[in-house]
Scaffold this active site. Structure first.
Site, PDB file in Angstrom:
ATOM      1  N   SER A 265    -129.407 -13.654 -51.885  1.00 53.16           N
ATOM      2  CA  SER A 265    -130.874 -13.633 -51.850  1.00 53.16           C
ATOM      3  C   SER A 265    -131.398 -12.465 -52.668  1.00 53.16           C
ATOM      4  O   SER A 265    -130.654 -11.543 -53.017  1.00 53.16           O
ATOM      5  CB  SER A 265    -131.356 -13.507 -50.411  1.00 53.16           C
ATOM      6  OG  SER A 265    -131.103 -12.190 -49.955  1.00 53.16           O
ATOM      7  N   LYS A 266    -132.679 -12.549 -52.946  1.00 51.02           N
ATOM      8  CA  LYS A 266    -133.348 -11.477 -53.662  1.00 51.02           C
ATOM      9  C   LYS A 266    -133.130 -10.150 -52.930  1.00 51.02           C
ATOM     10  O   LYS A 266    -132.947  -9.112 -53.536  1.00 51.02           O
ATOM     11  CB  LYS A 266    -134.837 -11.814 -53.742  1.00 51.02           C
ATOM     12  CG  LYS A 266    -135.648 -10.903 -54.595  1.00 51.02           C
ATOM     13  CD  LYS A 266    -137.066 -11.412 -54.705  1.00 51.02           C
ATOM     14  CE  LYS A 266    -137.958 -10.935 -53.578  1.00 51.02           C
ATOM     15  NZ  LYS A 266    -138.132  -9.489 -53.514  1.00 51.02           N
ATOM     16  N   ARG A 267    -133.151 -10.230 -51.609  1.00 53.28           N
ATOM     17  CA  ARG A 267    -132.977  -9.008 -50.805  1.00 53.28           C
ATOM     18  C   ARG A 267    -131.600  -8.382 -51.027  1.00 53.28           C
ATOM     19  O   ARG A 267    -131.480  -7.164 -51.055  1.00 53.28           O
ATOM     20  CB  ARG A 267    -133.192  -9.316 -49.318  1.00 53.28           C
ATOM     21  CG  ARG A 267    -134.538  -8.790 -48.833  1.00 53.28           C
ATOM     22  CD  ARG A 267    -134.854  -9.238 -47.433  1.00 53.28           C
ATOM     23  NE  ARG A 267    -135.138 -10.671 -47.406  1.00 53.28           N
ATOM     24  CZ  ARG A 267    -134.445 -11.561 -46.701  1.00 53.28           C
ATOM     25  NH1 ARG A 267    -133.430 -11.177 -45.955  1.00 53.28           N
ATOM     26  NH2 ARG A 267    -134.772 -12.836 -46.731  1.00 53.28           N
TER      27      ARG A 267
END
Ligand code: GLU
Length: 511
Positions: A265-267
């Site tokens: 994920s972007k996170r």
């Protein structure tokens, strides 16, 4: 005659493009080009609540950067325009109504409160999140349960309604996935998805089937996260009477976090300090900026290459492929079923290989941009050419050119004199004073001559050239890095060489 291959990438414009999305584009593109087919981009923007300003433009800019140019799209036109689902709104309702008439779908008048009540009333330990399905639909306010007159009345009054698919109980639906083989679902597991919303917009499920049919899509490739939607789509293809036209599907493996399990994920990128989006993306609402591969200094050739190898290989150890080679080598049956772990170090390795592989002319414009972006003026193209030639093998990301090469254009702002000092003495000091003089009066300014001059002078001072290299490097470069020191002197020129030697001599004297 076989049908012309037509594939589509069908993004919802909801934000920056995750590298998994670009890989979906790439596999679509490779398959289309390999089969002499068409690559279509269709914007799936029927969920107005998720619409994000600028996201569509960003998608097309990303495709342009990657060189994955669609044959048909809202921005490229084509015979099946419009390619934005919001602009095709009028075409979906008739199919939803057709399904109602045929008994495969129904009107549902439930209010948000009714739905909430259902979720509470029917919640049990075994069924913690009750769904609107073949069991519970009999308890709800829909055209299956209400008397026909009441349904007509509600419709005539213009009461809000949605159209839901009537998912059958306990039937098996299956299809052959190009990667996974036969995949089956029991329809009892599938809820009665909304097909047409109260605002008259189709949901993704209806729109994707109607448009894949309308646009004569022959193969639909999408991420594995869409597999749970497949039974709904299978039923729709069947109920709409289009089964024979159904595209062949492939559900591409997830791209996984570098460590542990789960989708990257972007996170994860933010946490581990690497990009996950293709290009920089600024959220128009929050102003939050997410870094992209492009701005991190990746070459599009490398980005495309590394994406291709996330879940696919050609059966050999080959890892570096041009787009043409990928078009020739790609095959869906060599795509793995399992998720592909993303490894940023490996991603950088691809970029390094591509920087080495590209010619100086191919790199020139990009490297110039890097220098200019860092406030370094580059007016002399011949000099830039030589700089690239000298440092390219040392660069992993495009911005490394700045770190590796700015001293060619500007005098270093700092000199690591601390590394010279321990072995510095009066003999060396004298040597460099003489060297500056000798270089100042040099007529030829070539690397080999400069080396010869230094060696002769070293002999005269009874010094070994080896012990002079580090001080000279620090004088010219500022630090202990860079290509051959005489090559550097040759490129920066007589004036800068002499000046830098004298600057550092001055610094050493005053320390
Ligand atoms: N609109 C879907 C998405 O946002 C497309 C899924 C599909 O390709 O069917 O990814």
């Amino acid at each position: 005659m076989d049908k012309k291959v037509r594939v589509r990438f069908a993004p919802s414009p909801t934000g920056g493009l995750h590298l998994g999305g670009v890989r979906t584009v790439l596999f679509n593109y490779l398959f289309a080009k390999q089969h002499g087919g068409d690559f279509i981009v269709r914007i799936e923007d029927t969920d107005q609540s998720r619409f994000v300003e600028g996201a569509e433009d960003y998608i097309f800019k990303t495709l342009e950067w990657c060189g994955l140019i669609p044959d048909e799209s809202p921005q490229h036109g084509g015979p099946f325009a419009p390619y934005r689902q919001s602009e095709r709104k009028a075409s979906y309702k008739q199919y939803a109504e057709q399904l109602v008439t045929a008994g495969y779908a129904y009107y549902a008048f439930d209010t948000p409160e009714d739905l909430e009540k259902m979720r509470i009333d029917y919640k049990t330990a075994e069924n913690p999140s009750p769904q609107y399905n073949y069991v519970l639909r009999s308890k709800m306010r829909n055209s299956l349960n209400l008397p026909a007159e009441e349904v007509s009345k509600l419709l005539a009054e213009g009461r809000p309604f949605v159209i839901r698919i009537k998912t059958p109980e306990n039937e098996t639906v299956s299809f052959t996935d190009m990667i996974r083989g036969e995949v089956s679902f029991n329809t009892s597991q599938v809820d009665d998805k909304v097909l047409l919303k109260a605002d008259g917009m189709p949901t993704y499920h209806l729109a994707v089937v109607v448009d894949d049919y309308a646009m004569k899509i022959t193969h639909a490739f999408r991420g594995e996260e869409w597999l749970p939607s497949a039974p709904v789509h299978l039923l729709l293809w069947k109920y709409l009477g289009w089964e024979a036209e159904m595209p062949q599907w492939a559900h591409l493996p997830l791209i996984l976090k570098p460590e542990g399990n789960g989708k990257l994920s972007k996170r994860d990128g933010d946490r581990l300090g690497f990009p996950v989006f293709a290009m920089d993306w600024t959220d128009p609402k929050t102003g939050e900026k997410t870094i992209g591969f492009k701005e991190r200094g990746f070459l599009p050739e490398a980005f495309v290459n590394l994406l291709a190898l996330l879940g696919w290989n050609d059966g050999t150890d080959t890892e570096i492929f041009t787009i043409e080679q990928l078009i020739a080598a790609f095959s869906m049956d060599r795509v793995h079923k399992g998720g592909a772990k993303f490894d940023y170090e490996k991603a950088k390795w691809f970029n390094h290989e591509w920087i080495k592989k590209l010619s100086i002319d191919q790199l020139q414009l990009l490297v110039r941009e890097q220098f200019i972006g860092n406030g370094i003026e580059v007016n002399d193209s011949n000099k830039l050419h030589k700089v690239i030639e000298l440092v390219k093998d040392r660069c992993t990301l495009l911005n490394d050119f700045v770190q590796q090469g700015s001293f060619f254009f500007n005098s270093p702002s700092q000199f690591d004199t601390a590394s010279i000092k321990p072995k510095w003495d009066a003999v060396k000091n004298m040597f460099f004073i003489e060297l500056a003089k000798a270089y100042e009066s040099s007529i030829v300014w070539e690397s080999s001559d400069l080396e010869k001059e230094l060696k002769e002078l070293a002999a005269a001072h009874q010094l070994k050239p080896g012990e002079l290299m580090l001080p000279l490097r620090i004088m010219l470069v500022g630090g202990k890095f860079g290509p051959g020191v005489f090559d550097i002197a040759a490129v920066i020129g007589k004036e800068a060489t002499v000046e830098r030697i004298r600057t550092v001599l001055g610094l050493l004297e005053h320390q």
